[in-house]
Design an enzyme around this catalytic site. Sequence first.
Site, PDB file in Angstrom:
ATOM      1  N   ALA A  63      43.939  35.806  29.689  1.00 17.77           N
ATOM      2  CA  ALA A  63      45.257  36.386  29.904  1.00 17.77           C
ATOM      3  C   ALA A  63      45.547  37.293  28.710  1.00 17.77           C
ATOM      4  O   ALA A  63      44.947  37.143  27.646  1.00 17.77           O
ATOM      5  CB  ALA A  63      46.289  35.274  30.010  1.00 17.77           C
ATOM      6  N   GLY A 106      41.941  32.761  30.897  1.00 19.56           N
ATOM      7  CA  GLY A 106      42.310  33.135  32.267  1.00 19.56           C
ATOM      8  C   GLY A 106      41.165  33.787  33.027  1.00 19.56           C
ATOM      9  O   GLY A 106      41.119  33.723  34.262  1.00 19.56           O
ATOM     10  N   GLU A 109      39.219  30.992  34.346  1.00 18.60           N
ATOM     11  CA  GLU A 109      40.042  30.361  35.394  1.00 18.60           C
ATOM     12  C   GLU A 109      40.027  31.185  36.681  1.00 18.60           C
ATOM     13  O   GLU A 109      39.965  30.638  37.783  1.00 18.60           O
ATOM     14  CB  GLU A 109      41.463  30.176  34.874  1.00 18.60           C
ATOM     15  CG  GLU A 109      41.498  29.174  33.731  1.00 18.60           C
ATOM     16  CD  GLU A 109      42.849  29.102  33.051  1.00 18.60           C
ATOM     17  OE1 GLU A 109      43.260  30.117  32.444  1.00 18.60           O
ATOM     18  OE2 GLU A 109      43.499  28.050  33.128  1.00 18.60           O
ATOM     19  N   GLU A 129      41.893  28.644  24.671  1.00 20.54           N
ATOM     20  CA  GLU A 129      43.343  28.683  24.461  1.00 20.54           C
ATOM     21  C   GLU A 129      43.796  27.856  23.260  1.00 20.54           C
ATOM     22  O   GLU A 129      44.753  28.213  22.565  1.00 20.54           O
ATOM     23  CB  GLU A 129      44.082  28.178  25.721  1.00 20.54           C
ATOM     24  CG  GLU A 129      44.044  29.124  26.902  1.00 20.54           C
ATOM     25  CD  GLU A 129      42.844  28.951  27.818  1.00 20.54           C
ATOM     26  OE1 GLU A 129      41.870  28.267  27.423  1.00 20.54           O
ATOM     27  OE2 GLU A 129      42.870  29.496  28.928  1.00 20.54           O
TER      28      GLU A 129
HETATM   29  N1  CO8 Z   1      44.350  39.727  25.390  1.00 22.24           N
HETATM   30  C1  CO8 Z   1      44.648  40.942  24.892  1.00 22.24           C
HETATM   31  N2  CO8 Z   1      43.752  41.748  24.321  1.00 22.24           N
HETATM   32  C2  CO8 Z   1      42.475  41.320  24.243  1.00 22.24           C
HETATM   33  C3  CO8 Z   1      42.079  40.075  24.741  1.00 22.24           C
HETATM   34  C4  CO8 Z   1      43.085  39.252  25.345  1.00 22.24           C
HETATM   35  N3  CO8 Z   1      42.795  38.055  25.873  1.00 22.24           N
HETATM   36  N4  CO8 Z   1      40.770  39.915  24.515  1.00 22.24           N
HETATM   37  C5  CO8 Z   1      40.335  41.035  23.912  1.00 22.24           C
HETATM   38  N5  CO8 Z   1      41.368  41.882  23.738  1.00 22.24           N
HETATM   39  C6  CO8 Z   1      41.341  43.215  23.121  1.00 22.24           C
HETATM   40  C7  CO8 Z   1      41.198  43.116  21.630  1.00 22.24           C
HETATM   41  O1  CO8 Z   1      42.467  42.888  21.024  1.00 22.24           O
HETATM   42  C8  CO8 Z   1      40.628  44.460  21.287  1.00 22.24           C
HETATM   43  O2  CO8 Z   1      41.667  45.411  21.322  1.00 22.24           O
HETATM   44  P1  CO8 Z   1      41.811  46.483  20.075  1.00 22.24           P
HETATM   45  O3  CO8 Z   1      40.547  47.312  20.165  1.00 22.24           O
HETATM   46  O4  CO8 Z   1      43.045  47.228  20.436  1.00 22.24           O
HETATM   47  O5  CO8 Z   1      41.879  45.679  18.853  1.00 22.24           O
HETATM   48  C9  CO8 Z   1      39.718  44.764  22.500  1.00 22.24           C
HETATM   49  O6  CO8 Z   1      40.175  43.902  23.547  1.00 22.24           O
HETATM   50  C10 CO8 Z   1      38.255  44.450  22.226  1.00 22.24           C
HETATM   51  O7  CO8 Z   1      38.174  43.115  21.765  1.00 22.24           O
HETATM   52  P2  CO8 Z   1      37.411  42.701  20.406  1.00 22.24           P
HETATM   53  O8  CO8 Z   1      37.427  43.830  19.438  1.00 22.24           O
HETATM   54  O9  CO8 Z   1      37.979  41.391  19.953  1.00 22.24           O
HETATM   55  O10 CO8 Z   1      35.929  42.525  20.976  1.00 22.24           O
HETATM   56  P3  CO8 Z   1      34.780  41.574  20.375  1.00 22.24           P
HETATM   57  O11 CO8 Z   1      33.538  41.942  21.128  1.00 22.24           O
HETATM   58  O12 CO8 Z   1      34.760  41.625  18.910  1.00 22.24           O
HETATM   59  O13 CO8 Z   1      35.209  40.074  20.791  1.00 22.24           O
HETATM   60  C11 CO8 Z   1      36.034  38.381  22.298  1.00 22.24           C
HETATM   61  C12 CO8 Z   1      35.246  39.695  22.146  1.00 22.24           C
HETATM   62  C13 CO8 Z   1      35.265  37.223  21.636  1.00 22.24           C
HETATM   63  C14 CO8 Z   1      36.161  38.079  23.792  1.00 22.24           C
HETATM   64  C15 CO8 Z   1      37.424  38.509  21.644  1.00 22.24           C
HETATM   65  O14 CO8 Z   1      38.050  39.701  22.125  1.00 22.24           O
HETATM   66  C16 CO8 Z   1      38.344  37.372  21.925  1.00 22.24           C
HETATM   67  O15 CO8 Z   1      38.218  36.301  21.339  1.00 22.24           O
HETATM   68  N6  CO8 Z   1      39.335  37.556  22.842  1.00 22.24           N
HETATM   69  C17 CO8 Z   1      40.313  36.576  23.168  1.00 22.24           C
HETATM   70  C18 CO8 Z   1      39.720  35.485  24.015  1.00 22.24           C
HETATM   71  C19 CO8 Z   1      40.765  34.448  24.317  1.00 22.24           C
HETATM   72  O16 CO8 Z   1      41.281  33.765  23.457  1.00 22.24           O
HETATM   73  N7  CO8 Z   1      41.113  34.284  25.619  1.00 22.24           N
HETATM   74  C20 CO8 Z   1      42.073  33.343  26.059  1.00 22.24           C
HETATM   75  C21 CO8 Z   1      43.397  33.998  26.173  1.00 22.24           C
HETATM   76  S1  CO8 Z   1      44.702  32.842  26.503  1.00 22.24           S
HETATM   77  C22 CO8 Z   1      44.585  32.558  28.134  1.00 22.24           C
HETATM   78  O17 CO8 Z   1      43.796  33.120  28.850  1.00 22.24           O
HETATM   79  C23 CO8 Z   1      45.537  31.574  28.650  1.00 22.24           C
HETATM   80  C24 CO8 Z   1      45.677  31.668  30.144  1.00 22.24           C
HETATM   81  C25 CO8 Z   1      46.756  30.808  30.620  1.00 22.24           C
HETATM   82  C26 CO8 Z   1      48.100  31.344  30.365  1.00 22.24           C
HETATM   83  C27 CO8 Z   1      48.965  30.894  31.459  1.00 22.24           C
HETATM   84  C28 CO8 Z   1      50.377  30.829  31.020  1.00 22.24           C
HETATM   85  C29 CO8 Z   1      51.234  30.262  32.131  1.00 22.24           C
END
Ligand code: CO8
Length: 255
Positions: A63, A106, A109, A129
């Site tokens: 998400a 997400g 999921e 998460e």
């Molecule tokens: N949300 C927003 N932006 C994201 C996300 C995300 N989940 N994942 C990546 N991005 C963005 C980064 O911020 C980055 O943007 P920018 O260039 O502007 O800084 C761009 O995508 C590229 O990402 P990275 O530079 O981080 O790329 P890497 O190759 O270095 O890393 C990863 C890849 C490991 C996937 C890393 O991006 C990461 O850890 N992302 C987050 C993963 C995460 O924690 N996901 C879970 C999110 S929470 C969730 O899904 C909860 C769902 C349930 C909620 C329901 C509520 C009711």
Amino acid sequence: MLLDRPESAPGVGVITLHRPEALNALNRELMTEVVDAATALDRDPGIGAIVITGSDRAFAAGADIKQMQPQTYPQTYVDDLFGDWDRLASLRTPLIAAVAGHALGGGCELAMLCDLLIAADTAVFGQPEIKLGVIPGIGGSQRLTRAIGKAKAMDLILTGRPMKVDEADRAGLVSRVVPAADLLEETLRIAATIAGYSHPVTAMAKEAVNRAFETTLAEGIRFERRVFHAVFATADQKEGMAAFTEKRRPDFTHS
Ligand code: CO8
């Protein structure tokens, strides 16, 4: 989001998550687009399977954390944040996730919400998460546990560690693993096979399998028997069995 109905796969609709700047992070807009597109495909009598895919690098990295960060409890509750994803799970048409790269939070999921999960050998799954101070919110705590059992689900959800495709395959999370270069082609082939069968009967088969997660074994078997009896009301049952006896390919009319 991109929408396609490839000529090479008759009866198949393909939804491609397309937010390359954010590794396909699932924000509200993307959720609405995907759910609306899938609902429209589900209502289209010409469609017998729906594929949801992402990019080589990411199916979806979760998400959208930036959109969620300022949310308050009353807002998330009143808006039923991400509740629309439930509508996907209630569609009748088989949904197939084609996953390469990150399928996190997400994203994992969404893939698990689909009926089949075809994974590239590059796919990485996880529910990270906990690292953000939240828990899975689009069914992960339930679907992951049902798919791979408590021991591994607790490990993934409490540590937030990623799981590579080999482990995911051994754990029973994925339907098939294919080379990354063949992911879309293989998935379209599988989707076209399913779409070539009777649409009402594939919908009944999907409903019967899903009933296993909602009820007792005895009730589930009774449900299956009722649906099995009901297929004899379809023209496709007559055609499928006639084609077998006449040693020809069936021509299903989806009725
Ligand atoms: N949300 C927003 N932006 C994201 C996300 C995300 N989940 N994942 C990546 N991005 C963005 C980064 O911020 C980055 O943007 P920018 O260039 O502007 O800084 C761009 O995508 C590229 O990402 P990275 O530079 O981080 O790329 P890497 O190759 O270095 O890393 C990863 C890849 C490991 C996937 C890393 O991006 C990461 O850890 N992302 C987050 C993963 C995460 O924690 N996901 C879970 C999110 S929470 C969730 O899904 C909860 C769902 C349930 C909620 C329901 C509520 C009711």
